[in-house]
Design a protein around this motif. Structure first.
Motif, PDB file in Angstrom:
ATOM      1  N   TRP A   9       0.873  -1.199   0.150  1.00 22.69           N
ATOM      2  CA  TRP A   9      -0.045  -0.072   0.145  1.00 22.69           C
ATOM      3  C   TRP A   9       0.897   1.177  -0.163  1.00 22.69           C
ATOM      4  O   TRP A   9       1.947   1.244   0.552  1.00 22.69           O
ATOM      5  CB  TRP A   9      -0.972  -0.176   1.335  1.00 22.69           C
ATOM      6  N   SER A  37     -10.237   5.821   5.437  1.00 23.22           N
ATOM      7  CA  SER A  37     -10.288   4.715   6.070  1.00 23.22           C
ATOM      8  C   SER A  37      -8.999   3.903   5.908  1.00 23.22           C
ATOM      9  O   SER A  37      -8.659   3.284   6.880  1.00 23.22           O
ATOM     10  CB  SER A  37     -11.475   3.538   5.662  1.00 23.22           C
ATOM     11  N   ALA A  38      -8.663   3.994   4.655  1.00 20.95           N
ATOM     12  CA  ALA A  38      -7.511   3.371   4.444  1.00 20.95           C
ATOM     13  C   ALA A  38      -6.328   4.050   5.261  1.00 20.95           C
ATOM     14  O   ALA A  38      -5.240   3.174   5.524  1.00 20.95           O
ATOM     15  CB  ALA A  38      -6.852   3.695   2.924  1.00 20.95           C
ATOM     16  N   ASP A  67     -16.346  -2.697   7.818  1.00 22.00           N
ATOM     17  CA  ASP A  67     -15.696  -2.517   6.671  1.00 22.00           C
ATOM     18  C   ASP A  67     -14.287  -2.172   7.223  1.00 22.00           C
ATOM     19  O   ASP A  67     -13.344  -2.535   6.247  1.00 22.00           O
ATOM     20  CB  ASP A  67     -16.358  -0.760   6.336  1.00 22.00           C
ATOM     21  N   LYS A  71     -10.769  -4.152   5.497  1.00 22.24           N
ATOM     22  CA  LYS A  71      -9.506  -3.544   4.834  1.00 22.24           C
ATOM     23  C   LYS A  71      -8.335  -3.973   5.770  1.00 22.24           C
ATOM     24  O   LYS A  71      -7.409  -4.418   5.007  1.00 22.24           O
ATOM     25  CB  LYS A  71      -9.752  -2.097   5.266  1.00 22.24           C
ATOM     26  N   THR A  72      -8.429  -4.452   7.081  1.00 27.27           N
ATOM     27  CA  THR A  72      -7.178  -4.774   7.771  1.00 27.27           C
ATOM     28  C   THR A  72      -7.102  -6.424   7.299  1.00 27.27           C
ATOM     29  O   THR A  72      -5.707  -6.825   7.036  1.00 27.27           O
ATOM     30  CB  THR A  72      -7.336  -4.830   9.315  1.00 27.27           C
TER      31      THR A  72
END
Length: 446
Positions: A9, A37-38, A67, A71-72
């Motif tokens: 990322w 959120s990222a 959510d 993502k994690t």
């Protein structure tokens, strides 16, 4: 750590500014699509090689938390971390922990008593109360100089905490502030008062803005959906306008709402629901008990078909609920009755009593949460786009009057507004049932 040759990322320029800020307290975002959120998910990874590191990441309720957990799961396993699904805690090989959980009620802050966190992250800060924010920040401490003692938060304008967040970060958010601050610049505060750097008890704050255009990963469809919002919410989410507030008729204008002479037939309807908002008094100034019947057609049109509105003591509320629910079932056996589920065990008991007391009627529950005007946004946008219609009836003027006045001053009746919001949410799949049936009580995994 993952191999250095692999990029899992990479932050945008705005995300990097937020992640690298030395402020004691930093807020990020201020509009939709900035990659908030990222950034939240990536933030703790900076310190997970230290076995003593302990971070807390919060959303207001469990539904919103899912959510983030998803993502994690796309990133943390590459660092050797393992997730405890029961607690929502990721544990890294070093022993470092990152706990993802919720804090729905102000009393829930007691869950964190006696715990020590080096970093606390509030995702969507305007969903929290100021009391929650201040109380949980008090759990930040530690003696390891290589670890942070930070508060980090992300947010959009709007939500129940809009005003206190705006006030706390006014130097960056308020264009009329007497001493406005540049993006990312630190200012020092002792309590609520701005003080010179180095003053006793002074802690630093900053705000890093990020909008849709700052995130190259946002799709054109995401932007198109924002453009379809009502003017007030569009100004907040697309432009990051903290001063945007809806005026009467901004969210609902009867002259622009599509009207039908008759409700769609059962054959034309994909689903039909009646959403309730309960009150418990016959007083002339009391809140109303409201049950709003709505359907969604196979073509995707949401139709408000009928509103049953009355005042009464609890016994009358239960009696009227049963009468109306039976009539709804006779008209369309698929009709689902949705009722609010208040917090704690008392709320569950009430739901079960409605379910067991109305055999043959499908009764589901939803936990009401979030800012009322934000929740009404999807209904408002649908009405403006012609994708929501109302059936003419004697109840319609009262509905129009209430919705056109939103958001009214404190104390304004909003019982019909809440039920319309819920009808749109459940018909479009945005609200899952909390309690499906009397003998099926799903326990949250997180």
């Amino acid at each position: 750590m993952p191999p250095t040759s692999t990029t899992l990322w990479a932050p945008t320029e705005r995300q990097a500014a937020f992640l690298s800020s030395p402020a004691d307290e930093a807020l990020y975002g201020g509009a939709a699509g900035g990659g908030k959120s990222a950034a939240v998910v990536a933030l703790p990874l900076r310190w997970v090689d230290n076995g003593g590191f302990n971070a807390l990441v919060l959303r207001r309720d469990t539904t919103q938390l899912r959510d983030l957990i998803a993502k994690t799961e796309a990133l943390y396993p590459a660092f050797g971390a393992k997730l405890n699904l029961t607690t929502g805690t990721w544990k890294f090989p070093s022993g470092a922990r990152v706990w993802f959980t919720h804090c729905e009620h102000e009393t829930d802050v007691q869950r964190f008593d006696g715990q020590e966190f080096h970093c606390v992250v509030f995702d969507e800060l305007t969903h929290f109360t100021e009391k929650q924010y201040r109380a949980i920040r008090a759990r930040i401490r530690g003696t390891d100089p290589t670890l942070p003692r930070y508060t980090r938060a992300t947010t959009n304008p709007g939500g129940p905490g809009h005003e206190w967040v705006f006030k706390r970060f006014a130097a960056w958010l308020d264009p009329k502030h007497p001493r406005p601050s540049e993006s990312g610049r630190l200012r020092w505060y002792a309590g609520d008062d701005e003080v010179p750097r180095g003053s006793p008890d002074a802690l630093s704050r900053t705000f890093v803005p990020a909008k849709l255009d700052d995130n190259p990963h946002v799709t054109s469809e995401y932007r198109a959906n924002l453009v379809q919002l009502d003017a007030h919410r569009r100004a907040q989410l697309l432009s990051g306008d903290w001063l945007a507030k809806p005026a009467p008729k901004d969210l609902w204008d009867r002259a622009k709402v599509r009207h039908l002479e008759h409700a769609p037939s059962n054959l034309d309807v994909r689903a039909r629901v009646r959403c309730w908002d309960f009150a418990a008094s016959e007083a002339s100034d009391a809140d109303w008990t409201v049950g709003t019947l709505a359907s969604v057609t196979h073509a995707g049109l949401v139709v408000i078909e009928h509103v049953h509105r009355f005042r009464g003591v609890p016994a009358k509320v239960r009696s009227e609920f049963s009468r109306i629910a039976k009539a709804d079932k006779e008209h369309d056996a698929r009709t689902v009755q949705w009722i609010p589920q208040d917090p704690a065990q008392a709320g569950k008991d009430q739901v079960l009593s409605y379910q067991t007391g109305n055999p043959g009627i499908t009764v589901r529950a939803r936990p009401p949460s979030g800012d009322k005007i934000v929740r009404f946004g999807p209904a408002s946008a649908r009405a403006a786009a012609g994708n929501l219609a109302v059936v003419r009836g004697p109840w319609l003027d009262a509905l129009h009057d209430e919705l056109e006045a939103a958001p009214g001053p404190k104390g304004t009746k909003d019982d019909q507004l809440d039920t319309v919001s819920d009808c749109v949410a459940v018909l479009t799949g945005a609200v899952p049932a909390s309690l499906e049936a009397p003998r099926s009580l799903p326990k949250p995994r997180l």
